[in-house]
Scaffold this active site. Sequence first.
Site, PDB file in Angstrom:
ATOM      1  N   PHE A 137       0.865  -1.177   0.000  1.00 39.96           N
ATOM      2  CA  PHE A 137       0.000   0.000   0.000  1.00 39.96           C
ATOM      3  C   PHE A 137       0.902   1.226   0.000  1.00 39.96           C
ATOM      4  CE2 PHE A 137      -2.427   3.505   1.692  1.00 39.96           C
ATOM      5  CZ  PHE A 137      -3.584   3.418   0.945  1.00 39.96           C
ATOM      6  N   ASP A 177       9.557   2.949   1.748  1.00 38.96           N
ATOM      7  CA  ASP A 177       8.363   3.727   2.063  1.00 38.96           C
ATOM      8  C   ASP A 177       8.135   3.644   3.569  1.00 38.96           C
ATOM      9  OD1 ASP A 177       5.853   4.740   2.542  1.00 38.96           O
ATOM     10  OD2 ASP A 177       4.873   3.713   0.871  1.00 38.96           O
ATOM     11  N   LYS A 192       2.989  11.473   6.928  1.00 37.26           N
ATOM     12  CA  LYS A 192       2.153  11.279   8.116  1.00 37.26           C
ATOM     13  C   LYS A 192       2.709  11.988   9.349  1.00 37.26           C
ATOM     14  CE  LYS A 192      -0.260   7.151   6.535  1.00 37.26           C
ATOM     15  NZ  LYS A 192      -1.455   7.867   6.093  1.00 37.26           N
TER      16      LYS A 192
END
Length: 411
Positions: free
Chosen positions: A141, A226, A255
Amino acid sequence: MTLTERLIAAADAHGAPTYSPLPVVVATADGAWMTDVEGRRYLDLLAGYSALNFGHGHRRLIDAAKAQLERVTLTSRAFHHDRFAAFCAELAELCGMEMVLPMNTGAEAVETALKTARKWGYRVKGVPDGRARIVVAADNFHGRTTTVVGFSADSRARADFGPFTPGFDIVPYGDAGALRAALTDETVAVLLEPVQGEAGVVVPPAGYLAEVRALTREWNALFVADEVQSGLGRTGRTFACEHEDVVPDVYVLGKALGGGIVPVSAVVSSREVLGVFRPGEHGSTFGGNPLACAVALEVIAMLRTGEYQRRAAELGAHLHRELGVLAGTGRVTGVRGRGLWAGVDIAPAYGTGREVCEQLMDRGVLVKDTHGPTIRIAPPLVIGKEDLDWGLAQLRGVLGLRRGAGTQGVP
């Protein structure tokens, strides 16, 4: 209708149906706790998918944002501003790198990393034009852009969004042999999550990241990590790659970098890699804006203390011990994770992941499901042990175990 019901009905009437949130409407939040519009309190065990690593309304971050709001919030990259240089220098130092390319969201940062890898492949590695390939992992993801969903294994993410961008090779996550078989002279990068979040907090086999590092060096390809969810303290280290003493060529961050206040993301790498760009080839109006830089600089300063990484490691060890006990009861069929981050597979007899989340919500605990039977637990790193234990007691209650059978004693 209650106020909650009215607000949800209004959201359903005017908001595109891209999410299926739990039926709670948050009004205020502080630390690890949120309060809804009816005045009910909830323990937040999701932390905005790690965007809220430092909790809701952390005073240092709020003060940094307020101070910058009074000065200047946006210049665009048409002009310099006085927070940009410090942000780039300090984030590069935190990562042990040299250059930073700031964006806003995690998905933007991933797209930026993909463009970076291709341009590096053509300019530096010498791959023939249009032939660059990037290896990715199954069950990944990395966001929901058209390019990214094109190499997703999630049919819901892909359906009706093609045609997709070519140039990607998908291999099983954690399988170094499959990765070796996929690498060619035209491979410019391997893009991986050091821990797969959306897949259910999947930790790769021991030694896998080190093998990825060795293989990418052997084939002169970039290792792109990531760390949008796994980075910045979540796993008990600043970066999840550190658990195997691995340093990738490229970090993708987001984030928690914005402190849960503003969207801040970045690609961080060496001068050789990010230096391939020239003015006009990539950018973002809001990327690296003064407000974002001010908040992110405070995040970096907080991480430099090591306090939050230590809390994630210590409380994470406690969390996994407690969840391991649940796994021995038969109510839970699997537990995975690292630091203050766990994926918990619920036995079918005790409900789906969504049903367990709804029951926990009724008890004052907020988590989120993924892939059917799995719930994810990722509290803010500032959570107290007493609060964490209370939340785990509510999970035991939902699963029909002693202790935590009711909502009495909410802290």
